[in-house]
Write a protein that holds these residues in place. Structure first.
Motif, PDB file in Angstrom:
ATOM      1  N   ASN A   1      -6.118  15.318   4.739  1.00  0.00           N
ATOM      2  CA  ASN A   1      -5.427  14.039   4.941  1.00  0.00           C
ATOM      3  C   ASN A   1      -4.447  13.767   3.796  1.00  0.00           C
TER       4      ASN A   1
ATOM      5  N   TYR B   1      -3.148  16.073  15.763  1.00  0.00           N
ATOM      6  CA  TYR B   1      -2.783  14.781  16.354  1.00  0.00           C
ATOM      7  C   TYR B   1      -3.757  14.454  17.474  1.00  0.00           C
TER       8      TYR B   1
ATOM      9  N   GLY C   1      -9.528   8.772   3.195  1.00  0.00           N
ATOM     10  CA  GLY C   1      -8.125   9.051   2.923  1.00  0.00           C
ATOM     11  C   GLY C   1      -7.988  10.425   2.296  1.00  0.00           C
TER      12      GLY C   1
ATOM     13  N   TYR D   1      -7.365   6.037   9.093  1.00  0.00           N
ATOM     14  CA  TYR D   1      -7.598   6.133  10.542  1.00  0.00           C
ATOM     15  C   TYR D   1      -9.095   6.145  10.819  1.00  0.00           C
TER      16      TYR D   1
ATOM     17  N   ASN E   1      -2.759  10.527   3.319  1.00  0.00           N
ATOM     18  CA  ASN E   1      -3.628   9.378   3.055  1.00  0.00           C
ATOM     19  C   ASN E   1      -3.629   8.394   4.227  1.00  0.00           C
ATOM     20  N   ARG E   2      -3.679   8.919   5.436  1.00  0.00           N
ATOM     21  CA  ARG E   2      -3.676   8.085   6.632  1.00  0.00           C
ATOM     22  C   ARG E   2      -5.016   7.355   6.764  1.00  0.00           C
TER      23      ARG E   2
ATOM     24  N   TYR F   1      -3.805   8.991  15.842  1.00  0.00           N
ATOM     25  CA  TYR F   1      -3.667   9.357  14.431  1.00  0.00           C
ATOM     26  C   TYR F   1      -3.183  10.797  14.297  1.00  0.00           C
ATOM     27  N   TYR F   2      -2.512  11.024  13.172  1.00  0.00           N
ATOM     28  CA  TYR F   2      -2.029  12.362  12.807  1.00  0.00           C
ATOM     29  C   TYR F   2      -2.514  12.658  11.396  1.00  0.00           C
ATOM     30  N   THR F   3      -3.083  13.821  11.202  1.00  0.00           N
ATOM     31  CA  THR F   3      -3.521  14.215   9.868  1.00  0.00           C
ATOM     32  C   THR F   3      -2.911  15.566   9.502  1.00  0.00           C
TER      33      THR F   3
END
Length: 795
Positions: free
Chosen positions: A752, A706, A784, A758, A755-756, A725-727
């Motif tokens: 990821n 994060y 993504g 960011y 599929n964020r 963002y969080y991955t």
């Protein structure tokens, strides 16, 4: 953030579960002295491994063993013979004491030891061993290997972690992070940045990494101003080996590596070699990478002497993707790449960066007696390359060319293709003298280096002609001399208390014979820095606590000097206060580090334009970074372990003036700001991992990251920011042993997984038009959901 907090909450509910049985004991040398830092690895008959290192009193413990388990315990320590013991667990802990004999060879890489912080040094650090590095090395660049370490934020121009990548530690960018390779400076002498793309897959030859956060101990090269990264390839491999590492993944990404080593030949000689290729189409349009490298190292060792020679070479060709994506296009075309589009029709197919860098390193280590040892290293780095660009509607006069008469008309502008070249040599020596006896450890060291860099540009083609053959429109040379000496003293009062003192003097001289856009600006600027450091450490019964204070000075970089001659930049100064406490149990550990980094005259971008129209950094009187780094880890059972960390910080500039271009009036307008966040400095950075070992030779890892909101400039304007963002990544590793070859290692990593969409980096160019502030923001999107598969074979 909610997902991360949920993960951390779930971890905390299971963190205090009891272990099963353990192997424990004490390690001493032949003089009955306790050995600290011995690597102890237990491998059971099913192939599962557990490891630890010995503590101050030589004690070690490996927990989480089930009843009736059996296997081998292997203990290794630099300069000592390896010890292997067969172990069987029968309803009780196994207690074993080990005596390690001296090795007949001088294997310790003193060039690395002189710079690294030991367990007793009062500085904040993270060590990565070879096994941890290999687990993460499936094709991405070094910053992404370090992504799960504290306070780290990474980015990638191509969106994949392959090609041009960047790293920030505690908000500190790469131009302020000192990087050494085997104790030799790696940062570019002029920009002070670190371009890992120039040394692709070097990580496959790295045996250990130490990251020091804050100022840390004295080192060689560019001024440390927030962190150091120390890489070592010079550890010895006493047994012959051969490996083939191959990876394939999204965006047609490939990594192929072959490694071989002779082990000790005739008890004195070793040879190690590596050949690598990495390629990718990139997530961003046309952001392709084509990277090659090789590593060759040969050494001679005897009981008191070691001599090693390294050649490390890297060659890269990457399609340029450093403009970013306009904010207005993120939702409709987030892979857009404007570079190359000056050309009418299809984008220019060779809008590329091309560079080769060759490193030559020679090391001599000599033990004078049992207490005193000496090291000297000589190095040469040669780099040469260019970036090629298609430029539309360029003025002939800007290139020193005459206007062209075409069909009776005078042509003042033309499309053209240009190359901007670098041809540089960086060479010097580093040395250290190390003395250790009883409760005192003294190191005296330093080094000198010189940089000789040629900058020149050529025009290859112009639409309307008028360019002489092999035409060169600028040729500027730059020189830099860097000399430093340091002395370090570690004194132990007893087994619990120790003090550390470190003082460094550093002299830097810049000489620059003009710039591309300002050829008449000649620079000759000397800088003198005195960098003292001191601290105290307490260790007892698994507890470690320390407090330290350090001072560092740092010279400006090349771009800073291109400012107005009457407004030249001043050197920066940093004072760093570190306070930490850590507790290690056999199956659980936690720690907290408090830091306060106080800057004077920090160079920051304000939007101010110099006399040739370039935006330059300006000294700001007062700024600071203050935060707390939290870490914890636990071995829950023999099939589950967890790790988590978080950094909470405030990063502030107390006052500065922002300048905006006012297109209505043709000038710049200033705006005052007070107590605003430093750009690219998130107030929260967190990471976590859950590792499952459900059966023999199989490991499944959930990797979380994060990163809080970051601002694109120093105004704390929410219209110029990178959103938080969080991955979540997932990695699976399966190992097969003694089937045709010594070991098969099959790995798959999905990055990821949610599929964020960011962005990891960006830039802001605000201005005033029609009496309104307009933001012109650009972002670097990350891919993504994507994957990498790897097959690694050890012969």
């Amino acid at each position: 953030m909610k997902k991360l907090l949920g993960t951390l909450t779930a971890l905390s509910t299971v963190i205090f579960v009891h272990a099963q049985f353990s192997v424990r004991g004490k390690v001493t040398d032949t003089q009955h002295q306790a050995l600290k830092g011995v690597s102890a690895v237990f491998s059971d008959v099913k192939g599962k491994t557990r490891s630890t290192i010995s503590q101050e009193d030589g004690s070690f413990a490996i927990s989480g063993l089930s009843n009736n388990s059996s296997g081998s315990l292997n203990l290794e320590f630099v300069g000592k013979k390896k010890v292997s013991k067969n172990i069987s667990v029968d309803n009780s802990d196994v207690v074993i004491d080990v005596v390690m004999e001296d090795n007949n060879f001088f294997l310790e890489p003193l060039e690395v030891k002189a710079l690294r912080a030991t367990d007793k040094s009062p500085f904040t650090k993270t060590n990565l061993a070879k096994a941890e590095i290999e687990k993460n090395n499936i094709g991405q660049d070094l910053p992404f290997i370090l992504n799960q370490t504290p306070s780290v934020v990474v980015n990638s121009d191509a969106g994949t972690g392959i090609g041009y990548t960047g790293i920030r530690i505690r908000g500190t960018d790469a131009t302020r992070i000192n990087v050494t390779l085997n104790g030799i400076p790696y940062n570019d002498a002029e920009s002070q940045g670190t371009f890992f793309v120039d040394m692709p897959d070097a990580i496959s030859s790295v045996n250990s990494i130490q990251i020091q956060r804050g100022i840390g101990t004295s080192t060689n090269g560019s001024g440390t101003f927030g962190a150091t990264i120390n890489l070592s390839t010079n550890e010895f491999n006493d047994k012959a080996y051969a490996e083939s590492n191959n990876s394939y993944g999204s965006f047609n990404s490939w990594k192929n590596t072959i490694k071989v080593g002779s082990g000790l030949i005739n008890d004195h000689f070793t040879v190690d070699a590596r050949l690598s290729r990495i390629s990718s189409d990139g997530y961003i349009d046309r952001a392709s990478s084509n990277l090659q490298s090789f590593y060759f190292s040969t050494a001679y060792v005897n009981k008191k002497t070691s001599v090693r020679f390294n050649i490390i070479s890297g060659k890269e060709k990457t399609y340029q993707a450093w403009n970013g994506v306009p904010e207005s296009m993120l939702s409709t075309d987030r892979t857009y790449n404007s570079l190359g589009t000056d050309k009418p029709g299809a984008p220019y197919d060779n809008q590329t960066d091309n560079y080769q860098q060759d490193h030559y390193q020679l090391f001599v280590n000599q033990a004078i007696n049992n207490n005193l040892s000496f090291n000297i290293a000589t190095f040469l780095v040669h780099g040469k390359g260019y970036y090629e660009e298609y430029k539309g509607k360029r003025n002939y006069t800007d290139y020193g060319l005459n206007n062209v008469v075409f069909n009776g008309d005078t042509i003042t502008q033309t499309d053209l293709i240009q190359r901007q070249w670098l041809d540089n040599y960086f060479y010097g020596q580093v040395f250290s003298l190390h003395y250790k006896k009883q409760n005192n450890e003294l190191t005296f060291g330093g080094g000198w280096n010189k940089y000789d860099g040629g900058h020149y540009g050529k025009v290859l083609w112009a639409e309307f002609g008028g360019v002489p053959s092999d035409y060169q429109w600028y040729d500027n040379n730059a020189y830099k001399t860097d000399i430093n000496v340091y002395a370090k003293w570690l004194h132990s009062f007893n087994n619990q208390w120790s003090i550390f003192a470190d003082a460094q003097y550093r002299y830097v001289l810049y000489k620059m014979d003009g710039f591309k856009d300002n050829p008449s600006l000649y620079i000759r600027r000397p800088f003198n820095f005195f960098n003292p450091k001191a601290g105290i450490t307490y260790t007892n019964n698994g507890w470690t606590a320390y407090a330290s204070y350090a001072v560092a000075g740092k010279e400006p970089n090349r771009d800073d000097f291109e400012a107005n001659p009457v407004d030249q930049p001043k050197a920066e100064q940093l004072q760093d206060f570190e306070l930490a406490v850590e507790k290690k149990y056999s199956h659980f550990n936690f720690g907290a580090t408090f830091y306060y980094m106080m800057y004077k005259d920090q160079l920051v971008l304000t939007g101010k334009m110099n006399d040739v129209g370039a935006y330059t950094r300006t000294n700001t009187p007062e700024s600071y970074r203050a935060g707390i780094e939290l870490q914890a880890g636990a071995v829950i059972t023999n099939w589950l372990n967890i790790n988590a960390g978080a950094t909470f910080s405030r990063n502030k500039i107390k006052a500065f003036t922002e300048y905006l271009d006012d297109y209505d009036n043709g000038k710049q307008v200033g705006y005052e700001h007070k107590n605003v966040d430093i750009s690219f400095s998130p107030s929260i950075i967190a990471n976590g991992s859950i590792n499952f070992l459900p059966c023999a030779n199989f490991q499944l890892s959930l990797l979380s990251k994060y990163v809080g909101k970051q601002y694109l400039d120093n105004t704390q304007d929410n219209t110029r920011k990178i959103s938080d963002y969080y991955t979540q990544d997932v990695r699976a590793i399966y190992t097969i042993k003694h089937l045709l070859f010594k070991e098969w290692n099959i790995a798959a990593q999905v990055n990821n997984v949610f599929n964020r969409m960011y962005e990891s980096n960006g830039a802001a160019y605000p201005y005033i038009s029609n009496n309104v502030k307009v933001n012109d923001n650009y972002y670097f999107p990350m891919a993504g959901i994507n994957y990498m598969l790897s097959l690694n074979v050890k012969l």
